[in-house]
Design a protein around this motif. Structure first.
Motif, PDB file in Angstrom:
ATOM      1  N   THR A   3     -97.456  14.661 -33.789  1.00 45.60           N
ATOM      2  CA  THR A   3     -98.090  14.074 -34.972  1.00 45.60           C
ATOM      3  C   THR A   3     -98.472  15.124 -36.002  1.00 45.60           C
ATOM      4  O   THR A   3     -98.259  14.937 -37.214  1.00 45.60           O
ATOM      5  CB  THR A   3     -99.348  13.284 -34.550  1.00 45.60           C
ATOM      6  N   HIS A   6     -95.490  16.230 -38.024  1.00 42.89           N
ATOM      7  CA  HIS A   6     -95.070  15.199 -38.975  1.00 42.89           C
ATOM      8  C   HIS A   6     -96.011  15.138 -40.177  1.00 42.89           C
ATOM      9  O   HIS A   6     -95.578  14.885 -41.308  1.00 42.89           O
ATOM     10  CB  HIS A   6     -95.004  13.839 -38.279  1.00 42.89           C
ATOM     11  N   GLY A  10     -94.919  15.814 -44.048  1.00 42.60           N
ATOM     12  CA  GLY A  10     -95.171  14.860 -45.126  1.00 42.60           C
ATOM     13  C   GLY A  10     -95.786  15.531 -46.339  1.00 42.60           C
ATOM     14  O   GLY A  10     -95.390  15.271 -47.487  1.00 42.60           O
ATOM     15  N   SER A  41     -93.911   9.858 -43.313  1.00 41.60           N
ATOM     16  CA  SER A  41     -93.647  10.824 -42.250  1.00 41.60           C
ATOM     17  C   SER A  41     -94.308  10.431 -40.939  1.00 41.60           C
ATOM     18  O   SER A  41     -93.996  10.990 -39.886  1.00 41.60           O
ATOM     19  CB  SER A  41     -94.135  12.223 -42.671  1.00 41.60           C
ATOM     20  N   GLN A  42     -95.220   9.457 -40.991  1.00 40.65           N
ATOM     21  CA  GLN A  42     -95.921   8.990 -39.787  1.00 40.65           C
ATOM     22  C   GLN A  42     -95.458   7.608 -39.326  1.00 40.65           C
ATOM     23  O   GLN A  42     -95.549   7.280 -38.137  1.00 40.65           O
ATOM     24  CB  GLN A  42     -97.429   8.918 -40.055  1.00 40.65           C
ATOM     25  N   ASP A  45     -93.769   6.374 -35.959  1.00 41.41           N
ATOM     26  CA  ASP A  45     -94.509   6.569 -34.707  1.00 41.41           C
ATOM     27  C   ASP A  45     -95.623   5.556 -34.511  1.00 41.41           C
ATOM     28  O   ASP A  45     -96.491   5.744 -33.650  1.00 41.41           O
ATOM     29  CB  ASP A  45     -95.094   7.988 -34.646  1.00 41.41           C
ATOM     30  N   HIS A  67     -87.461   3.619 -34.787  1.00 40.96           N
ATOM     31  CA  HIS A  67     -86.657   4.750 -35.248  1.00 40.96           C
ATOM     32  C   HIS A  67     -85.198   4.347 -35.478  1.00 40.96           C
ATOM     33  O   HIS A  67     -84.332   5.205 -35.643  1.00 40.96           O
ATOM     34  CB  HIS A  67     -86.708   5.885 -34.226  1.00 40.96           C
ATOM     35  N   HIS A 106     -88.313  12.127 -40.631  1.00 42.19           N
ATOM     36  CA  HIS A 106     -89.056  11.937 -39.375  1.00 42.19           C
ATOM     37  C   HIS A 106     -88.092  11.623 -38.243  1.00 42.19           C
ATOM     38  O   HIS A 106     -88.123  12.262 -37.180  1.00 42.19           O
ATOM     39  CB  HIS A 106     -90.063  10.792 -39.536  1.00 42.19           C
ATOM     40  N   ASP A 110     -86.672  14.160 -34.984  1.00 44.21           N
ATOM     41  CA  ASP A 110     -86.930  13.723 -33.612  1.00 44.21           C
ATOM     42  C   ASP A 110     -85.664  13.762 -32.754  1.00 44.21           C
ATOM     43  O   ASP A 110     -85.735  13.886 -31.531  1.00 44.21           O
ATOM     44  CB  ASP A 110     -87.506  12.307 -33.600  1.00 44.21           C
TER      45      ASP A 110
END
Length: 326
Positions: A3, A6, A10, A41-42, A45, A67, A106, A110
């Motif tokens: 987190t 990310h 951002g 960017s979050q 998740d 995702h 993002h 991942d």
């Protein structure tokens, strides 16, 4: 990625957006873009909240549909729909563009973790995991922090982060080259390997290794491209027995098996119950394998309790089995 990484990515994208003339020439657009890149960017998740239900649901779904390709297209629309009414004078197209970049980045970064994502859904449910960057990479996080500090002291955010991302592209290339070198070393050590999993750690020169051939599992580490085998296990197929068949119906074990590609199994029989344990071999830490799935069944093969997740001591596992309902 984690987190924290990310979040700083951002912020970095908000700074990078200042190279866009439309953003640079409008304070309102710049403000809305900064908020959107942080949120974007979050956003993928958000499925982390599934952990509040139980580990089985989390393991099955984390980095799955949120995702996916449709999600990458829909997240920016939803985020912009929420933010734009607060900034009606912002340029809508450029707000969407930078939000999309934040969401896409993002999911893209991942893919390079060992955990990976189901980024190809709905076309494929396969997990895409390149395994070259640890979930938390100190260099990636640190260079973003340096960029933010430089910005705070007056450096141009756009050019600062443009330079940082150029460095990071080179860093990723070096990580791929290093991983390939480790792969060659593993193949020399286990020439008949049928599957090789190489996973990064937080240390640049250290990698976790899990290898299979037709008859054995090998677990090891690589340091400076030198591979050391730490454990070996005979590869025994999971038998079709009434106990194991009953255990496989449990949601925790089912989730574990959907996630773990390399594991060994154990079945213990006690006076009034059976215990079935599956152990992921990818995460050896100080001689211990912390990621497990355990199912306990009574003598009539009814599931009494179960657990899947990270456990670093047998005592904690027993406590989990006592309090976690099936």
């Amino acid at each position: 990625m984690d987190t924290g990484t990310h979040v700083v990515m951002g912020l970095a994208l908000g700074g990078l957006a200042t190279l866009d003339p439309v953003v640079a020439n409008s304070t309102v657009t710049a403000s809305s873009v900064m908020i959107a890149t942080i949120v974007g960017s979050q956003a993928p998740d958000i499925d982390t909240v599934l952990k509040l239900r139980n580990n089985a649901v989390y393991i099955r779904n984390h980095r799955g549909v949120t995702h996916s390709i449709p999600a990458v297209l829909l997240w920016p629309l939803g985020i912009v729909a929420v933010i734009y009414p607060f900034f009606p004078e912002a340029n809508l197209l450029h707000l969407w563009i930078w939000t999309f970049i934040a969401v896409f980045l993002h999911v893209f970064v991942d893919i390079f973790n060992a955990y990976g994502t189901q980024a190809l859904r709905p076309f494929s449910s396969k997990w895409v995991a390149l395994g070259v960057i640890n979930t938390f990479d100190p260099f990636i996080f640190g260079i973003h922090i340096l960029g933010l500090i430089a910005w705070a002291f007056g450096a141009h955010p756009g050019y600062t982060f443009l330079g940082i991302y150029a460095v990071l592209v080179a860093y990723y290339i070096v990580r791929f080259i290093t991983q390939k070198a480790v792969l060659r070393a593993v193949k020399q050590l286990v020439p008949d390997a049928t599957e090789i999993i190489i996973a990064p750690t937080m240390k640049f020169h250290q990698w976790r290794i899990a290898v299979m051939n037709k008859h054995q599992f090998f677990v090891g580490r690589s340091h400076n491209n030198k591979v050391t085998i730490l454990d070996q296990f005979n590869r025994v197929a999971v038998p079709e027995t009434p106990v194991i068949d009953a255990a496989k119906k449990d949601k925790n074990l089912s989730a574990f098996l959907s996630f773990s590609p390399v594991y060994r199994w154990e079945v213990d029989e006690y006076d009034d119950f059976y215990e079935v344990r599956f152990i992921d071999l990818r995460y050896r830490s100080n001689g211990h394998y912390p990621f497990v799935a355990v199912v306990q069944l009574d003598t009539d093969l009814n599931i009494k309790t179960s657990y899947t997740g990270w456990i670093f001591s047998e005592e904690k596992l027993r406590k989990k089995l006592d309090i976690i309902p099936n």
